[in-house]
Design an enzyme around this catalytic site. Structure first.
Site, PDB file in Angstrom:
ATOM      1  N   ASP A 116       0.896  -1.054   0.141  1.00  0.00           N
ATOM      2  CA  ASP A 116      -0.048  -0.061   0.065  1.00  0.00           C
ATOM      3  C   ASP A 116       0.787   1.223   0.113  1.00  0.00           C
ATOM      4  O   ASP A 116       1.501   1.485   0.864  1.00  0.00           O
ATOM      5  CB  ASP A 116      -1.052  -0.046   1.170  1.00  0.00           C
ATOM      6  CG  ASP A 116      -2.015   0.787   1.081  1.00  0.00           C
ATOM      7  OD1 ASP A 116      -2.117   1.792   0.432  1.00  0.00           O
ATOM      8  OD2 ASP A 116      -3.049   0.726   2.179  1.00  0.00           O
ATOM      9  N   ASP A 187     -10.287   3.965  -1.645  1.00  0.00           N
ATOM     10  CA  ASP A 187     -11.173   2.896  -0.657  1.00  0.00           C
ATOM     11  C   ASP A 187     -12.368   2.883  -0.986  1.00  0.00           C
ATOM     12  O   ASP A 187     -13.301   3.906  -0.982  1.00  0.00           O
ATOM     13  CB  ASP A 187     -10.801   3.319   0.648  1.00  0.00           C
ATOM     14  CG  ASP A 187      -9.217   3.193   1.029  1.00  0.00           C
ATOM     15  OD1 ASP A 187      -8.590   2.754   0.179  1.00  0.00           O
ATOM     16  OD2 ASP A 187      -8.823   3.546   2.184  1.00  0.00           O
TER      17      ASP A 187
END
Length: 365
Positions: A116, A187
């Site tokens: 990430d 997200d």
């Protein structure tokens, strides 16, 4: 297919939570349905030792023992890191320790790495190439490739998941940098508008998908309590039509039979996991109504008719538009969620779909 800790536990996940989840994936039937990866997201990381080796923190006292436990259940363990100095939650990242971390993960028995970007943007990209977007993207590519090579050097197979939010059209370069899946958006949240906008944004990306490399519209929010039944079914259907990785994120200790039936519907999972490896695409849109079609290996097609609107479709219902899906004037249809054969239907077939709901068909000539 698997489960990830973030959507429910976020930064509070512990060794016990992962062990309990492994047990529940078995006892609920989810493992046998195909959910085999148990992925620890952010906040497992501790400090590095004097040799620079990453340690897990007090929430995860023995990562090797945890991996062994997960493996003993017929499951696989996933872990999380960042190419930056810190993770999204501010824990230790892999910058400058890529080979060391990959070797550590392999030694623990890790089977999956989610990588990430987070602090890499400010700490590396913006520092090394301020204002130069093209050069920043080159730096980003190199960072993901560096971890790819580090994983290969371990000799241990690991699924490599890129989480860089779709920057620089990752579907173009991700496969070449070793990605098995790559996030295409920001997200997700357990909100119908957010979920549906992310799913619908995958239109046009089908040509970049194939066995071993997949567009990832983020994890499933099915069962996280803020979507109603029709919205959970729509979520699951849309991800199945996208051939998306199915990474559940619900609290398995409180999974209702209704949610289990959605997550483990064999016919829906077969559409998602169809060995042809084709992502579906949008073939028709009119107002809040969209029709998506996905080719399947046996020559049939999965066809999903979505109502993304705020009221049920009434009066005229929804015509099927067979021509847009490559059929002639008629086709044999099976209603997947209703588990019902509809026989031969024609182009003027209509149905009424409630707000935020979907009809999923498998059709053949």
């Amino acid at each position: 297919m698997g489960w990830n800790s973030w959507n429910f536990f976020a930064g509070k996940v512990t060794d016990k939570d992962i062990r309990d989840t492994a047990d529940l994936l078995v006892s609920t039937g989810m493992r046998d349905a195909g959910y085999v990866y148990v992925n620890i997201d952010d906040t497992w990381e501790g400090k590095r030792d004097e040799q620079g080796r990453i340690q897990s923190n007090e929430k995860f006292p023995d990562m090797k023992a945890l991996a062994d436990y997960v493996h003993s259940k017929g499951l696989k363990l996933g872990i999380y890191s960042s190419p930056g100095p810190k993770t999204c939650a501010g824990f230790e990242g892999s910058l400058g320790h890529e080979e060391q971390d990959a070797q550590t993960y392999a030694g623990w028995g890790v089977d999956y790495l989610k990588y990430d970007m987070c602090s890499f943007i400010g700490a590396v990209m913006n520092v090394q190439a301020p204002g130069d977007t093209a050069k920043q993207f080159d730096i980003m590519h190199a960072a993901y490739e560096k971890m790819h090579q580090a994983i290969l050097k371990t000799g241990r197979p690991m699924v490599y998941s890129f989480c860089e939010y779709g920057w620089d059209s990752v579907w173009d370069w991700g496969p070449g940098a070793g990605a098995n899946l790559w996030r295409t958006t920001g997200d997700i949240s357990a909100n119908f508008d957010r979920m549906s906008s992310i799913g619908r944004a995958q239109a046009g990306l089908a040509k970049f998908v194939g066995p071993g490399h997949w567009n990832d519209p983020d994890m499933l929010e099915v069962g996280n309590g803020r979507l109603n039944h029709d919205e959970n079914v729509t979520h699951m259907t849309l991800w199945a039509m996208l051939a998306a990785p199915l990474i559940a994120g619900n609290n398995l200790t409180k999974m209702t039979p209704e949610i289990g039936a959605i997550l483990m519907n064999k016919d829906v999972l077969a559409i998602d996991q169809d060995p042809l490896g084709k992502q579906g695409d949008r073939v028709f849109a009119e107002g809040p109504v969209e029709i998506w079609a996905k080719p399947l290996k046996d020559g049939s097609k999965a066809v999903a008719i979505f109502n993304f609107g705020e009221s049920a479709t009434q009066m005229r219902g929804i015509a099927l538009h067979l021509k847009e899906m490559g059929f002639g004037g008629s086709a044999k249809a099976h209603d997947v969620w209703a588990a019902k054969d509809l026989g031969t239907i024609k182009d003027d077939w209509k149905t009424t779909i409630p707000r935020h709901a979907v009809v999923l068909l498998v059709m053949k000539r």
